[in-house]
Design an enzyme around this catalytic site. Structure first.
Site, PDB file in Angstrom:
ATOM      1  N   ASP A  83      30.386  46.743  57.799  1.00  0.00           N
ATOM      2  CA  ASP A  83      30.880  48.116  57.864  1.00  0.00           C
ATOM      3  C   ASP A  83      31.667  48.336  59.153  1.00  0.00           C
ATOM      4  OD1 ASP A  83      31.336  50.802  57.537  1.00  0.00           O
ATOM      5  OD2 ASP A  83      29.304  51.424  58.050  1.00  0.00           O
ATOM      6  N   ASP A 120      38.246  51.129  56.884  1.00  0.00           N
ATOM      7  CA  ASP A 120      36.777  51.096  56.786  1.00  0.00           C
ATOM      8  C   ASP A 120      36.336  50.134  55.698  1.00  0.00           C
ATOM      9  OD1 ASP A 120      34.070  51.608  56.819  1.00  0.00           O
ATOM     10  OD2 ASP A 120      34.239  53.503  55.738  1.00  0.00           O
TER      11      ASP A 120
END
Length: 497
Positions: free
Chosen positions: A101, A319
């Site tokens: 992440d 992201d």
């Protein structure tokens, strides 16, 4: 090992010249204490453990190198919908599966004290729970710890007064969240120190121990052991390791979109002449970039560039923790309209579950147009139809493909795995830029590290193991030979294996 003979080493210092009337100076004798008793039984495991600790201390004096992690998972929301890797924590080390992440900072894993956390996973992986009491190298992070006081200022920590533990509470964009406390323990990893040297290394890091979870984190279908945050704040693993010179201040990934997925994740810089770079927006919590325009089939979509600007809660973020991609509402409708105009009449438009979709009877590569995201610095990201469409099944014998971009009411544009897959993506924190290039992520890549003099050293090729999605370095020598050579150079003599 009662039969093993241990030698007593005596160091004798003698002068090289005659002093006075031909007399030698006094001989100095250093007495050494025996680590293992002469007649006592010593288990081989005890000797190996001591040697391993010694080798780890020796490795700490090295300037550092690149670190690779295996990658598993897929961008397909109907298969896995996330990419994850394995980390080894504690002594003895235990393995944990954690989501990759880039939209958050902290590495956290589920704690043994989490009673309501998932016990099984639909991803086919075994869930492990971290227990500090079972690790001989674990250290709690107290409220008085300097680490805690520094991260409290960034709203990433809070003092749990009842236990005097440095705690945290995180909320993610999808509404899920986790609460827990920080702990310091060893992270084990493979370090590539040169073209033929690979070492099993470890370093102490601070990470989160989750005692409570909520939202999608509680679902068993995609449950994993935690999240590996790759943000640029001080407590991210990349920041902790690079600040101590263990790794360069850059990391890269290549997420495979086809087949079983997988890919490459490395704390280091992937080098490729096709990579284009765009600057990061400074002083941001996330990897914000300057998206300037979108082109469909060579024509600019009529959107005011200010829609993508970083102001307040708006902006464009890269992201890897987001499966799809999201776009500001002012740009969503013009973008969809441009796609629809380009494919008419080859594809029949249809609305499915409030999403714009298209029914097609041939390959989407032949029907749908190329899309270009244009960024500051003259860098463009080319999107194939598979990078902005999602296959949603079949209707009346025709394949239904839907727009994979979601409308983001808050006005934030988020580039998730849908567009990041099948690309080398380099996050260069030292130079505050991000780069990318199309790449078959099942093929090898060249990875380099930055030496202390700022020079690039080619560290060899990294490739994906097609069977398991794990990452392996394709160097001239095998891993075992390289490690033996490294330790042989450090200690100057053979050692037990």
């Amino acid at each position: 090992m009662a039969g093993m003979k241990f030698l007593i080493v005596v160091l004798v210092a003698a002068a090289a010249a005659v002093v006075g009337a031909g007399k030698l100076p006094p001989v100095g004798v250093l007495s050494l204490e025996r680590l293992f008793p002469l007649n006592g039984k010593v288990e081989m495991e005890e000797i190996r453990a001591r040697d391993k600790a010694r080798h780890a201390r020796m490795l700490q004096s090295f300037a550092g190198g690149i670190v690779d992690f295996p990658v598993v998972g897929s961008s397909d929301p109907y298969l896995v919908g996330l990419y994850f890797t394995k980390v080894r924590l504690g002594t003895p080390p235990r393995e944990y599966n954690v989501q990759i992440d880039t939209g958050s900072d902290i590495l956290w894993v589920t704690c043994s004290a989490c009673d309501d956390c998932p016990r099984t996973s639909g991803l086919g992986v075994e869930l492990n729970f971290y227990n500090a009491a079972s690790s001989s190298t674990a250290t709690p992070v107290s409220c008085e710890d300097q680490v805690c006081s520094s991260i409290v200022q960034t709203a990433s920590a809070e003092c749990l007064t009842e236990t005097n533990q440095c705690g945290y509470t995180f909320q993610y964009g999808d509404g899920s969240g986790t609460t827990g406390h920080y702990v310091a323990d060893l992270l084990y990893f493979d370090t590539v120190l040169g073209t033929s040297l690979i070492a099993n290394s470890s370093a102490p890091i601070v990470f989160g121990c989750s005692t409570s979870q909520s939202g999608d984190l509680m679902k068993t279908d995609r449950a994993i052991d935690g999240i590996f945050g790759f943000g640029q704040q001080g407590l991210s693993v990349i920041s902790q390791l690079s600040s101590r010179g263990i790794t360069p201040k850059v990391f890269s990934h290549c997420l495979k979109g086809e087949g079983n997925g997988g890919g490459i994740l490395v704390l280091g810089e992937i080098l490729d002449p096709r990579i284009v770079y765009s600057p990061l927006v400074p002083s941001q919590a996330h990897y914000n970039v300057y998206l300037q325009s979108i082109a469909v089939n060579g024509q600019l979509v009529p959107v005011d560039p200010s829609v993508f600007a970083t102001t307040g809660n708006r902006g464009t973020i890269v992201d890897s923790g987001t499966t799809l991609s999201y776009i500001a509402p002012e740009a969503y409708d013009p973008f969809v309209s441009a796609i629809a105009a380009a494919v008419s009449p080859s594809a029949r438009p249809i609305i499915s579950r409030e999403k714009p979709c298209f029914l097609v009877s041939s390959s989407i590569a032949e029907i749908f147009p190329p899309v270009f995201l244009n960024f500051d610095g003259g860098a463009s990201m080319a999107l194939r139809p598979a990078d902005y469409l999602v296959h949603m099944g079949f209707v009346e014998g025709a394949a239904m493909w839907c727009i994979g971009f979601e409308k983001q009411p808050q006005g934030v544009t988020i580039l998730g795995d849908l567009v990041l897959k099948d690309k080398i993506v380099v996050y260069d924190l030292a130079r505050q830029r991000i780069g990318w290039a199309d790449h078959d992520c099942s093929s090898p890549v060249n990875v380099s590290i930055t030496s202390g003099k700022g020079e690039f050293i080619n560290a060899g090729q990294l490739s994906v193991n097609g069977a398991s999605g794990g990452a392996l370095f394709n160097l001239q020598h095998k891993r075992t030979s390289a490690l033996l050579l490294l330790l042989g150079l450090m200690i100057g003599s053979p050692f037990l294996t």
